[in-house]
Motif scaffolding. Structure first.
Motif, PDB file in Angstrom:
ATOM      1  N   MET A 183       0.851  -1.183   0.000  1.00  0.00           N
ATOM      2  CA  MET A 183       0.000   0.000   0.000  1.00  0.00           C
ATOM      3  C   MET A 183       0.897   1.247   0.000  1.00  0.00           C
ATOM      4  O   MET A 183       1.813   1.358   0.801  1.00  0.00           O
ATOM      5  CB  MET A 183      -0.889  -0.029   1.248  1.00  0.00           C
ATOM      6  N   ASP A 184       0.635   2.161  -0.914  1.00  0.00           N
ATOM      7  CA  ASP A 184       1.463   3.367  -0.961  1.00  0.00           C
ATOM      8  C   ASP A 184       1.012   4.370   0.096  1.00  0.00           C
ATOM      9  O   ASP A 184      -0.002   4.178   0.779  1.00  0.00           O
ATOM     10  CB  ASP A 184       1.477   3.971  -2.371  1.00  0.00           C
ATOM     11  N   ARG A 185       1.787   5.434   0.238  1.00  0.00           N
ATOM     12  CA  ARG A 185       1.535   6.420   1.297  1.00  0.00           C
ATOM     13  C   ARG A 185       0.157   7.060   1.185  1.00  0.00           C
ATOM     14  O   ARG A 185      -0.522   7.245   2.190  1.00  0.00           O
ATOM     15  CB  ARG A 185       2.627   7.478   1.293  1.00  0.00           C
ATOM     16  N   ILE A 186      -0.240   7.403  -0.026  1.00  0.00           N
ATOM     17  CA  ILE A 186      -1.553   8.026  -0.207  1.00  0.00           C
ATOM     18  C   ILE A 186      -2.662   7.071   0.232  1.00  0.00           C
ATOM     19  O   ILE A 186      -3.595   7.477   0.939  1.00  0.00           O
ATOM     20  CB  ILE A 186      -1.738   8.505  -1.661  1.00  0.00           C
ATOM     21  N   GLU A 187      -2.559   5.820  -0.161  1.00  0.00           N
ATOM     22  CA  GLU A 187      -3.567   4.839   0.242  1.00  0.00           C
ATOM     23  C   GLU A 187      -3.592   4.666   1.756  1.00  0.00           C
ATOM     24  O   GLU A 187      -4.666   4.548   2.356  1.00  0.00           O
ATOM     25  CB  GLU A 187      -3.311   3.498  -0.436  1.00  0.00           C
ATOM     26  N   LYS A 188      -2.416   4.677   2.392  1.00  0.00           N
ATOM     27  CA  LYS A 188      -2.354   4.548   3.853  1.00  0.00           C
ATOM     28  C   LYS A 188      -3.024   5.740   4.529  1.00  0.00           C
ATOM     29  O   LYS A 188      -3.781   5.583   5.495  1.00  0.00           O
ATOM     30  CB  LYS A 188      -0.902   4.440   4.320  1.00  0.00           C
ATOM     31  N   ILE A 189      -2.732   6.930   4.032  1.00  0.00           N
ATOM     32  CA  ILE A 189      -3.331   8.135   4.615  1.00  0.00           C
ATOM     33  C   ILE A 189      -4.851   8.105   4.424  1.00  0.00           C
ATOM     34  O   ILE A 189      -5.601   8.405   5.354  1.00  0.00           O
ATOM     35  CB  ILE A 189      -2.708   9.410   4.016  1.00  0.00           C
ATOM     36  N   LYS A 190      -5.296   7.755   3.241  1.00  0.00           N
ATOM     37  CA  LYS A 190      -6.740   7.678   2.982  1.00  0.00           C
ATOM     38  C   LYS A 190      -7.411   6.648   3.885  1.00  0.00           C
ATOM     39  O   LYS A 190      -8.539   6.856   4.344  1.00  0.00           O
ATOM     40  CB  LYS A 190      -7.007   7.359   1.517  1.00  0.00           C
ATOM     41  N   GLU A 191      -6.727   5.554   4.119  1.00  0.00           N
ATOM     42  CA  GLU A 191      -7.273   4.531   5.012  1.00  0.00           C
ATOM     43  C   GLU A 191      -7.418   5.088   6.433  1.00  0.00           C
ATOM     44  O   GLU A 191      -8.438   4.876   7.084  1.00  0.00           O
ATOM     45  CB  GLU A 191      -6.359   3.293   5.002  1.00  0.00           C
ATOM     46  N   LEU A 192      -6.416   5.819   6.900  1.00  0.00           N
ATOM     47  CA  LEU A 192      -6.490   6.434   8.225  1.00  0.00           C
ATOM     48  C   LEU A 192      -7.583   7.504   8.286  1.00  0.00           C
ATOM     49  O   LEU A 192      -8.241   7.669   9.316  1.00  0.00           O
ATOM     50  CB  LEU A 192      -5.138   7.048   8.597  1.00  0.00           C
ATOM     51  N   LEU A 193      -7.785   8.198   7.184  1.00  0.00           N
ATOM     52  CA  LEU A 193      -8.821   9.232   7.142  1.00  0.00           C
ATOM     53  C   LEU A 193     -10.235   8.658   7.219  1.00  0.00           C
ATOM     54  O   LEU A 193     -11.167   9.367   7.602  1.00  0.00           O
ATOM     55  CB  LEU A 193      -8.667  10.094   5.887  1.00  0.00           C
ATOM     56  N   LYS A 194     -10.389   7.396   6.874  1.00  0.00           N
ATOM     57  CA  LYS A 194     -11.712   6.771   6.979  1.00  0.00           C
ATOM     58  C   LYS A 194     -12.198   6.784   8.427  1.00  0.00           C
ATOM     59  O   LYS A 194     -13.379   6.939   8.691  1.00  0.00           O
ATOM     60  CB  LYS A 194     -11.685   5.335   6.450  1.00  0.00           C
ATOM     61  N   ASP A 195     -11.256   6.621   9.361  1.00  0.00           N
ATOM     62  CA  ASP A 195     -11.613   6.625  10.789  1.00  0.00           C
ATOM     63  C   ASP A 195     -11.803   8.037  11.328  1.00  0.00           C
ATOM     64  O   ASP A 195     -12.527   8.229  12.297  1.00  0.00           O
ATOM     65  CB  ASP A 195     -10.522   5.920  11.609  1.00  0.00           C
ATOM     66  N   ASN A 196     -11.118   8.991  10.719  1.00  0.00           N
ATOM     67  CA  ASN A 196     -11.204  10.372  11.197  1.00  0.00           C
ATOM     68  C   ASN A 196     -11.065  11.312   9.997  1.00  0.00           C
ATOM     69  O   ASN A 196      -9.991  11.859   9.754  1.00  0.00           O
ATOM     70  CB  ASN A 196     -10.118  10.641  12.241  1.00  0.00           C
TER      71      ASN A 196
END
Length: 103
Positions: free
Chosen positions: A1-14
């Motif tokens: 998973m690239d950085r953008i995907e990781k950040i987007k995944e974290l943004l799902k929670d907040n």
């Protein structure tokens, strides 16, 4: 998973996490997706106008895109917010970049 995907995944929670949104915009800049970077910064600053670090980065981005009036707006708005927050470090960085850009 690239950085953008990781950040987007974290943004799902907040989804309104200013730090993550700022980081996402910076990742878009790295990919030279300046439209998405600008959009992300603007949305972030609309939701959290006191997230002072984003003013510098959006102004620099706009500067690089030859959008002088918009860049000046964000430098000035960032200085106004930094002053209101008594964040001298941010104010000085914004002022320095602003003056370098204008002169």
């Amino acid at each position: 998973m690239d950085r953008i995907e990781k950040i987007k995944e974290l943004l799902k929670d907040n989804p309104i996490d200013s730090f993550l949104r700022h980081a996402l915009a910076l990742e878009y800049i790295k990919l030279e997706d300046f439209t998405l970077a600008q959009q992300t910064f603007i949305e972030l600053l609309n939701d959290d106008p006191n997230y002072v670090g984003s003013y510098y980065h959006i102004a620099k981005l706009l500067e690089s895109q030859n959008e002088k009036e918009k860049a000046i707006f964000y430098y000035e708005k960032g200085m106004e917010i930094a002053k209101k927050l008594n964040d001298r470090h941010a104010y000085n960085e914004l002022q320095s970049a602003y003056e370098e850009y204008l002169y």
